[in-house]
Design an enzyme around this catalytic site. Structure first.
Site: not given
Length: 779
Positions: A601, A486-493
């Site tokens: 977030d 997954g991913g978000g405002g802080f980076g990808s996992v």
């Protein structure tokens, strides 16, 4: 004679059987009491703890644990309650002791009044009043004007604008005589704020913002909890005062100036038969001025909170055994001033800077130390930024739990300081033993180190509880970051597998501009945070621009994959438990960490589920790593739209209440099982929070809001409770939003929650769905 005996007997029976008043021909003595009509309060003689003294006071009738709410003769107790009596004399309520002397009185000066008709009545709100006859509603005198340590709903904390008289709450240890305590609460009418004072002289907390020099902090926002308490401020020509009431009068609540130096709001829980703490200020015990007394050091992370400095012992060990540290500590060895200055030494401690210091002009650290050493009255010194400070009096308010710690050097007798000579023999023996042991086991240790290096991919070192990984090894573990979770405002996992076969979630951070040292410091802080509802950080990697965090892997992924999926369905019980668990995780971040952590977030994508569907908040602490500019990324990320509090757009400082807002928006999705702005079956856009608020406030069918896949299989009480909580959480004024600890208590059934008002911003959000560019990008 028989008639008189009958009259006396009837008076005694009426007094002990629940009468709510004392008339001119009655008195109260011994075990007699009067009880308010609704039996909420009772007035009579009571004994404090193991003391032999008795007092006139009132307590909660419906509370199993006798809890005193008001005391009349606080400074003048009686010894024999059967020979003492409370009666009306010349229109005043008077307490007579064993010798028939007046030791307390209401002291009302009458001009025109029928003194024989004056009556004392105990009202349902706990107010003891004098009135001119039982049919009168005008109070000649009332106990609310003379509070002890408890502020009851309906009472006042007032300031007389003409005479300057203040109403004080003064602390009292409930198991001791209620004499004047160390701490008091009063009103500052100019700034419209509360002041908490130590010994009524040193002001250290107020309802203003925190001031390190004067030890003050704002309390008013805490009191704007309008879903349970209604606080208000009133000012007239004669007086200014704060007062409050309860929306639900059935709640038994009290506001106390506690012996701990904290003001506390408590509610009685029938289920557990105990008082439950609703909130307190200061939040941390070590923030209370002089809590540990002279030369006592406060540590929030240990129990007891207080310990004496090295070379000191409690002034009263018996008091310390009872957790009363106010007496502080004294030196084990008294200092003898004069020619024997070599018998003095200095104990360095890290602490917040104590008050009442004197600055002296010196040129070096050595001069500063020498000045204190040669000054008989000097107890300690510090030398910071070329400034020398010395303390001639007792050291008060020492605490290790402060971000502005300095080194304070405390003067102690040399014999009580840690000494190299004292430990010389032990050290020599230890060195010899260590050398022998080292020769025997060195080879084995080296073999074990090599073996562990082969087994642990990338684990080059351990820093505290965290492992420092090598970037190239994380590339191998994640197959060059190919299995994206997954991913978000802080980076990808990405999913990764270490050489010991353990599965981890590897997050590549984006836009990190911090230096190596600062990054490691912040990550180390995150790594110390452990809670069942927070994702555990296992390690990190920091090599140049490559900043990576390694977390425990959550097999059930993120909440959004279950909440909004057509293939997976969470039943209502699981959804409710996820709401409770998420709240607990946020409570830990906001209130139980050493420094408050604002997530910034909160959304279903950042709530992960373990194998048992236990919720764990992810990505906490990353806002500080990325910096304030990350908000630009949040507003354009899919899944974040609609979770941001209005203050993000206004540019004001972000507080923990921004997380509360996001949590509330997410709770609406727990109920509906779809995004708040998701299109309806007829293709029209609708905003679910507005729909839910209308149904809730209109008293309509609350289960009509439920995810249709659940087929109304949920309790009306829990759905209603979540709707109310969500509406309170998204109030426009952040001061009206509850703290997450209060949300947790409401969901756990500890606190009731009132009907919320309609948040005005909901109308703006409805507009934004027809004009999506107005607030957020729709990427």
């Amino acid at each position: 004679m028989a008639f008189l005996l009958l009259v006396c007997f009837s008076l005694i029976i009426s007094m002990s059987s629940g009468a709510d008043n004392i008339t001119a021909n009655q008195s109260l003595s011994g075990d007699q009491t009067i009880i308010s009509k609704g039996e909420h309060f009772e007035l009579g003689f009571f004994k404090a703890g193991n003391s032999s003294n008795y007092y006139i006071g009132l307590w909660y009738k419906k509370v199993s644990e006798q809890t005193i709410a008001w005391v009349a003769n606080r400074a003048t107790p009686v010894k024999d309650r059967f020979k003492s009596e409370l009666k009306i004399i010349n229109g005043n309520l008077v307490l007579l002791d064993e010798s028939n002397s007046s030791i307390w009185s209401t002291d009302v000066n009458y001009t025109n009044s029928n003194l024989n008709s004056v009556i004392a009545i105990l009202l349902e709100d706990g107010n003891l009043v004098l009135r001119n006859g039982s049919n009168s509603t005008e109070n000649i005198w009332q106990s609310f004007d003379f509070p002890a340590h408890t502020w009851l709903p309906g009472g006042r904390i007032a300031y007389n604008n003409k005479t300057g008289r203040k109403q004080l709450l003064t602390s009292w240890k409930s198991n001791e005589d209620p004499a004047e305590g160390l701490f008091s609460l009063e009103l500052d009418p100019v700034e419209r704020q509360y002041l908490i004072k130590w010994n009524k002289t040193t002001q250290y907390w107020t309802s203003g913002s925190w001031d390190e020099q004067n030890k003050i902090f704002k309390l008013v926002p805490e009191m704007r909890l309008n879903y349970i308490y209604n606080f208000s401020y009133v000012t007239t020509d004669n007086e200014s005062y704060f007062t409050y009431s309860l929306y639900n009068p059935e709640i038994i609540s009290r506001f106390v100036m506690d012996v701990s130096g904290q003001i506390k709001q408590l509610s009685w829980l029938d289920a557990s038969q105990q008082w439950n703490l609703f909130w307190s200020q200061p939040r941390q015990q070590c923030e209370v001025y002089d809590f540990c007394g002279a030369f006592g050091l406060c540590r929030e992370s240990t129990l007891p909170f207080c310990n004496c400095l090295t070379g000191f012992i409690p002034k009263s060990q018996s008091d310390w055994n009872l957790n009363d540290f106010s007496g502080g500590c004294v030196r084990k060895t008294n200092l003898v001033c004069g020619r024997t200055s070599e018998k003095f030494g200095f104990l360095p401690i890290s602490s917040s800077k104590p008050q009442n210091f004197t600055s002296i002009p010196v040129g070096s650290l050595a001069e500063c130390e020498r000045s204190c050493l040669n000054d008989c009255s000097c107890n300690a010194y510090s030398y910071v930024n070329n400034n020398c400070s010395i303390w001639n009096g007792n050291l008060l308010d020492l605490s290790e739990d402060n971000s502005n710690e300095i080194t304070v050097n405390v003067k102690v007798a040399s014999r009580d300081l840690p000494s190299e000579k004292k430990n010389k023999g032990v050290i020599i023996g230890a060195v010899v033993g260590a050398v022998v042991g080292l020769v025997l086991i060195m080879g084995l240790v080296l073999l074990l180190i090599r073996r562990n290096k082969r087994r642990l991919v990338g684990k080059t070192s351990v820093e505290g509880t965290l492992i420092s990984f090598v970037y190239r090894d994380l590339q191998a573990a994640t197959k060059n970051f190919s299995d994206k979770l997954g991913g978000g405002g802080f980076g990808s996992v990405f999913k990764g597998t270490l050489s010991d076969s353990s599965i981890v979630a590897v997050k590549k951070l984006e836009s990190v501009s911090q230096g190596e040292k600062q990054f490691r410091t912040e990550v180390s802080t995150i790594g110390t945070i452990q809670h069942v509802n927070l994702v555990r950080l296992r390690g990190f990697c920091s090599e140049g621009k490559n900043k990576v965090l390694v977390y425990d892997y959550m097999p059930n992924g993120s909440l959004d994959a279950h909440l909004f999926s057509v293939d997976k369905l969470l039943d209502w019980k699981t959804r409710y438990q996820i709401a409770v668990g998420t709240a607990r995780g946020l409570v830990y971040l906001h209130e139980k960490c050493r420094d408050c952590i604002i997530h910034c977030d909160i959304k279903p994508e950042n709530i992960l589920l373990d194998g048992d569907l236990c919720p764990k908040v992810a990505d906490f602490g990353l806002a500080k790593l990325i910096g304030r500019d990350f908000s630009r990324a949040l507003t354009t990320m899919r899944g974040t739209r609609g979770y941001l509090a209005p203050e993000w757009l206004s540019g004001v400082a972000i507080t923990m209440k921004a997380d509360v807002y996001s949590y509330g928006m997410m709770i609406f999705e727990f109920i509906s099982g779809k995004r708040n702005s998701e299109q309806s079956q007829d293709g029209k856009k609708q905003f679910f929070p507005m729909q839910a608020a209308n149904v809730l406030l209109g008293g309509d069918d609350i289960l009509s809001l439920l995810d249709p896949r659940l087929h109304r299989e949920a309790t009306v009480e829990e759905v209603t409770k979540l709707c109310k909580v969500a509406c309170w959480c998204i109030q426009d004024d952040e001061d009206r939003r509850p703290a997450m600890s209060q949300v947790e208590q409401i969901l756990d059934g500890v606190l009731d929650v009132n009907m919320p008002p309609m948040p005005q911003s909901l109308k703006l959000f409805v507009f934004s769905f027809t004009h999506p560019f107005f607030f957020f990008s729709t990427e």
